[in-house]
Design a protein around this motif. Structure first.
Motif, PDB file in Angstrom:
ATOM      1  N   LEU A   1     -27.357 142.323  28.352  1.00 14.97           N
ATOM      2  CA  LEU A   1     -26.392 141.149  27.964  1.00 14.97           C
ATOM      3  C   LEU A   1     -25.407 141.569  27.154  1.00 14.97           C
ATOM      4  CD1 LEU A   1     -25.374 138.333  28.252  1.00 14.97           C
ATOM      5  CD2 LEU A   1     -27.021 137.720  26.646  1.00 14.97           C
ATOM      6  N   ILE A   2     -25.748 141.911  26.080  1.00 12.63           N
ATOM      7  CA  ILE A   2     -24.988 142.085  24.876  1.00 12.63           C
ATOM      8  C   ILE A   2     -23.983 143.364  25.180  1.00 12.63           C
ATOM      9  CG2 ILE A   2     -24.792 143.090  22.622  1.00 12.63           C
ATOM     10  CD1 ILE A   2     -27.649 141.618  22.503  1.00 12.63           C
ATOM     11  N   LEU A   3     -24.453 144.441  25.834  1.00  7.28           N
ATOM     12  CA  LEU A   3     -23.638 145.457  26.372  1.00  7.28           C
ATOM     13  C   LEU A   3     -22.546 144.978  27.259  1.00  7.28           C
ATOM     14  CD1 LEU A   3     -26.463 148.077  27.003  1.00  7.28           C
ATOM     15  CD2 LEU A   3     -24.842 148.020  24.851  1.00  7.28           C
ATOM     16  N   ILE A   4     -22.903 144.225  28.081  1.00  4.84           N
ATOM     17  CA  ILE A   4     -22.059 143.795  29.140  1.00  4.84           C
ATOM     18  C   ILE A   4     -20.937 142.846  28.596  1.00  4.84           C
ATOM     19  CG2 ILE A   4     -21.685 142.266  31.273  1.00  4.84           C
ATOM     20  CD1 ILE A   4     -22.570 145.420  31.436  1.00  4.84           C
TER      21      ILE A   4
ATOM     22  N   ILE B   1     -13.616 131.219  33.663  1.00  7.57           N
ATOM     23  CA  ILE B   1     -14.539 131.686  32.871  1.00  7.57           C
ATOM     24  C   ILE B   1     -15.634 130.650  32.694  1.00  7.57           C
ATOM     25  CG2 ILE B   1     -14.926 132.428  30.611  1.00  7.57           C
ATOM     26  CD1 ILE B   1     -12.283 133.808  30.611  1.00  7.57           C
ATOM     27  N   HIS B   2     -15.287 129.430  32.456  1.00 10.66           N
ATOM     28  CA  HIS B   2     -16.509 128.546  31.880  1.00 10.66           C
ATOM     29  C   HIS B   2     -17.402 128.230  33.243  1.00 10.66           C
ATOM     30  CE1 HIS B   2     -18.149 124.756  30.543  1.00 10.66           C
ATOM     31  NE2 HIS B   2     -17.794 125.351  29.312  1.00 10.66           N
ATOM     32  N   LEU B   3     -16.661 128.142  34.367  1.00 12.86           N
ATOM     33  CA  LEU B   3     -17.814 128.013  35.420  1.00 12.86           C
ATOM     34  C   LEU B   3     -18.724 129.178  35.815  1.00 12.86           C
ATOM     35  CD1 LEU B   3     -18.739 126.618  38.005  1.00 12.86           C
ATOM     36  CD2 LEU B   3     -16.697 127.826  39.318  1.00 12.86           C
ATOM     37  N   ALA B   4     -18.336 130.240  35.767  1.00 12.49           N
ATOM     38  CA  ALA B   4     -19.016 131.627  35.726  1.00 12.49           C
ATOM     39  C   ALA B   4     -19.820 131.694  34.655  1.00 12.49           C
ATOM     40  CB  ALA B   4     -18.148 132.925  35.925  1.00 12.49           C
TER      41      ALA B   4
ATOM     42  N   MET C   1     -17.762 140.916  35.096  1.00  8.07           N
ATOM     43  CA  MET C   1     -18.756 141.460  34.385  1.00  8.07           C
ATOM     44  C   MET C   1     -20.040 140.527  34.560  1.00  8.07           C
ATOM     45  SD  MET C   1     -18.449 144.078  33.116  1.00  8.07           S
ATOM     46  CE  MET C   1     -17.542 144.365  34.602  1.00  8.07           C
ATOM     47  N   ILE C   2     -19.909 139.279  34.600  1.00  6.95           N
ATOM     48  CA  ILE C   2     -21.030 138.330  35.145  1.00  6.95           C
ATOM     49  C   ILE C   2     -21.573 138.775  36.404  1.00  6.95           C
ATOM     50  CG2 ILE C   2     -21.637 135.997  35.416  1.00  6.95           C
ATOM     51  CD1 ILE C   2     -19.615 135.153  33.217  1.00  6.95           C
TER      52      ILE C   2
ATOM     53  N   ILE D   1     -12.006 145.220  40.125  1.00  2.11           N
ATOM     54  CA  ILE D   1     -11.884 145.321  38.658  1.00  2.11           C
ATOM     55  C   ILE D   1     -12.511 146.344  38.013  1.00  2.11           C
ATOM     56  CG2 ILE D   1     -12.279 143.838  36.758  1.00  2.11           C
ATOM     57  CD1 ILE D   1     -10.176 142.751  38.706  1.00  2.11           C
ATOM     58  N   ILE D   2     -13.763 146.635  38.439  1.00  2.00           N
ATOM     59  CA  ILE D   2     -14.628 147.656  37.745  1.00  2.00           C
ATOM     60  C   ILE D   2     -13.696 149.124  37.989  1.00  2.00           C
ATOM     61  CG2 ILE D   2     -16.769 148.983  37.957  1.00  2.00           C
ATOM     62  CD1 ILE D   2     -17.881 146.540  37.224  1.00  2.00           C
ATOM     63  N   ASN D   3     -13.101 149.328  39.136  1.00  4.93           N
ATOM     64  CA  ASN D   3     -12.451 150.533  39.452  1.00  4.93           C
ATOM     65  C   ASN D   3     -11.081 150.623  38.534  1.00  4.93           C
ATOM     66  OD1 ASN D   3     -14.667 151.925  40.442  1.00  4.93           O
ATOM     67  ND2 ASN D   3     -14.585 150.630  42.172  1.00  4.93           N
TER      68      ASN D   3
END
Lengths: 244, 419
Positions: A28-31, A118-121, A186-187, A214-216
């Motif tokens: 979790l922290i890493l992400i 963000i808040h919802l996710a 990320m979530i 996004i990741i790419n």
């Protein structure tokens, strides 16, 4: 201006996978760390990681607690001594330092929508990834299948809302990447290791597409780990008997 | 221009938003008759807010937003002079930090524990309950330690962090934040009491009944039970959570409103139809031939209804007239439960830093209290029965309806209606 981000660093999927098996909290922290650094990369804010931070050791030391009384990472310290913790607050601050990045949208309304997604996710997806992770790994015990199921259902409802939104939008807010895209991706990546299995991915294909996009992003390559999906949502893993 | 906030009177996150709006002087209205778990499932609601969740905001220009923190932050940002987001970017980040900590490590567990003990998350599991309580306590301690040397969370003035955390603590105080914890964490108690008693947010927070002992799981009664002659004594009722309603998500947590028959319904039937009056008032000129006042005098039933003047008791605390107008709007919102029995017209008279709030009520029955006590802040106003045979009273009544009332040379600046 440079910024120190107190957090841990991990590189390569193999290491992530090993860490995942040993301690979900660290992942979790890493992400969370990962997406703050991603936001900084996009906005062009230089961020340094402390040379040798050791989690659960350094953050319990008095000198760390003097800076960050809750003993929580990520923690941010700027060159002029300003200190901040809580990942969303840090990411938002870093994004605001780079207004041209558009990470908070182009006006107040877009900025509010960034906050909304963000808040919802966070409150309806990531919370349950954590709680389910805690349950199946025995961090919260005793394990309860019924509670696990409740959490998974709640998470699914929010995943569906996000997926529906993305059915007609490339990005969550406006026509460009915002903090909402980075954070939600990320979530979702965290869920791909725990709950977001093959049947779900088939049902929620827009979220998968968004995550991969996004990741790419070339800027993020060094920060995020490649996506590695679970085939089937993880179930309870009874602790191994102590065999000496 | 006013925005609409979908929430329910008891919803904690809705209170935080309403308080931020009151402090920022941002006018918001609550929808006339929102019924949770009914209206938010309707297609027209879902078309606006796809997740079907409250609080939800719609501004006059059609902008729609949900998620409480996002709404509160937006309201604060459109009132930059309020200082609710701090003085600069760094303070603003600290506001975010404290809100995020309190939400994710206090409020989350208040919600989860509440759902466990009320059987919304089943089966009940004591060790899990304990883990949640321990996590919550850790964050409460961090917040309390921060407040040991500070009046407010960030800087020297009230920010959104104070409003939000005070709201979260008030809610915890009805579930987990019991006498033992309060003795250990006195700064949090002091802080939340200070915030919810600010004059600007009066009426948004009802007085909290602090739990003596953290609420515990109460197993549901066995289905086959011998009917008991004597009902359970009072002490048990105290512990029992309010009627269990469907509570599927933290943000939905709203205490059930007991459906009690209103004694006003038992009054002898009246010939005066309040709904007709409201239509007359809305559709016609107020004064003059064929106007609403003429209709009123023809149809009024002084036995079934009464007419009252009301005056705000704390006029010397009023500053900006638009904030005073907001004050009236808030009072009217909180009178919602009495809509069937009440019509009201009120105004802000005067100029900034020299204004008064006054108005008129047309209400069912001979007494004012049964109708206005629906609003927790009803005692912030003085009420005087008007005698429409008396010329002075009559002139006041008509002017308050026609929005041309003047008091001590203060002219009508802005008005609000409750209809």
């Amino acid at each position: 201006m440079s910024i120190t981000l107190w957090s841990t660093r991990v590189q390569g999927s193999g290491k992530t996978a090993r860490l995942l098996n040993s301690c979900l909290t660290v992942v979790l922290i890493l992400i969370m760390d990962g997406w703050i650094r991603a936001a900084a990369a996009l906005g062009g804010i230089p961020i340094e990681l402390p040379a040798a931070y050791k989690h659960y050791v350094d953050n319990t030391k008095p000198e760390f607690l003097a800076k960050f009384p809750h003993g929580k990472i990520p923690g941010l310290e700027t060159a002029d001594g300003f200190k901040l913790f809580e990942s969303v607050a840090i990411a938002r601050y870093v994004a605001a330092l780079a207004p041209d990045s558009g990470l908070l949208g182009k006006d107040l309304k877009e900025s509010a929508l960034v906050d909304q997604w963000i808040h919802l996710a966070e409150s309806e997806i990531d919370l349950y990834t954590s709680l389910i992770g805690n349950l199946i790994r025995g961090v919260i015990s005793p394990y309860s299948k019924a509670i696990h199921t409740t959490f998974a259902q709640r998470q699914l409802r929010a995943l569906q809302t996000l997926n529906t939104h993305l059915a007609s939008h490339t990005f969550f807010v406006g026509e460009r990447i915002t903090l909402a895209d980075i954070h939600v991706a990320m979530i979702i990546q965290r869920t791909t290791w725990v709950t977001f299995d093959a049947p779900l991915r088939k049902q929620l294909n827009h979220l998968v597409r968004h995550l991969e996009t996004i990741i790419n992003q070339p800027l993020f390559r060094d920060i995020f780990t490649p996506v590695a999906y679970v085939e089937k949502a993880l179930g309870y893993m009874p602790p191994k008997k102590d065999v000496k | 221009m006013s925005s609409t906030l979908w929430t329910t009177p008891g919803q904690a996150t809705g209170k935080a938003i309403r308080a931020a709006a009151a402090l920022g002087g941002v006018p918001i209205e609550l929808p006339a008759a929102y019924e949770h778990f009914v209206d938010n499932k309707k297609p027209e609601f879902l078309a606006k807010f796809a997740h079907g969740k409250i609080p939800a905001l719609e501004t006059a220009d059609g902008f729609k937003l949900f998620e409480s923190v996002a709404i509160a932050r937006y309201i604060a940002a459109i009132a930059p002079n309020s200082g609710l987001l701090g003085q600069d970017l760094k303070e603003s980040a600290l506001v975010d930090q404290w809100i995020h900590l309190a939400e994710s490590e206090v409020e989350t567990y208040t919600g989860l524990i509440n759902q466990l003990i009320r059987g919304i998350i089943t089966p009940y599991n004591k060790p899990i309950h304990n883990v949640f309580a321990e996590r919550q306590l850790r964050a409460l301690k961090t917040l309390n330690a921060h407040l040991a040397t500070r009046t407010f969370f960030v800087g020297e003035r009230i920010t959104l962090a104070d409003v939000y955390i005070a709201t979260i603590i008030q809610r915890a105080a009805t579930i987990t934040f019991d006498a033992t914890q309060r003795a250990e964490l006195p700064h949090l108690v002091r802080h939340s009491e200070t915030i919810v008693n600010q004059p600007q947010v009066k009426g948004i927070y009802e007085p909290v009944t602090y739990v003596e002992k953290a609420l515990q799981y109460v197993p549901p009664p066995k289905e086959k039970k011998e009917p008991k002659a004597a009902p359970a004594p009072a002490p048990k009722a105290e512990k029992k959570p309010k009627a269990v309603e469907k509570d599927e998500e933290e943000e939905d947590l709203v205490p059930a409103e007991p459906k009690v028959k209103n004694p006003l319904d038992d009054l002898p039937k009246s010939t005066f139809n309040l709904e007709d009056w409201k239509r007359q008032y809305s559709n016609n000129e107020t004064r003059g031939t064929g106007g609403a006042i003429e209709w009123f005098y023809k149809n009024f039933d002084k036995d079934g209804f009464s007419v009252w003047r009301f005056d705000f008791k704390y006029n010397n605390e009023l500053t900006q007239t638009f904030m005073s107008s907001n004050q009236i709007g808030g009072f009217f919102n909180r009178l919602e439960a009495s809509r069937k029995y009440l019509f009201a017209s009120a105004g802000v008279l005067g100029t900034n830093n020299d204004s008064v709030i006054a108005g008129v009520l047309i209400l069912r029955g001979p007494d004012v209290k049964p109708v206005v006590e629906a609003a927790p802040d009803w005692e912030s106003y003085e009420y005087k029965k008007l005698d429409l045979e008396n010329e002075a009273d009559k002139a006041y009544f008509e002017a308050a309806l026609a929005w041309d009332l003047e008091i001590d040379g203060k002219k009508w600046a802005d008005g609000k209606l409750f209809k």
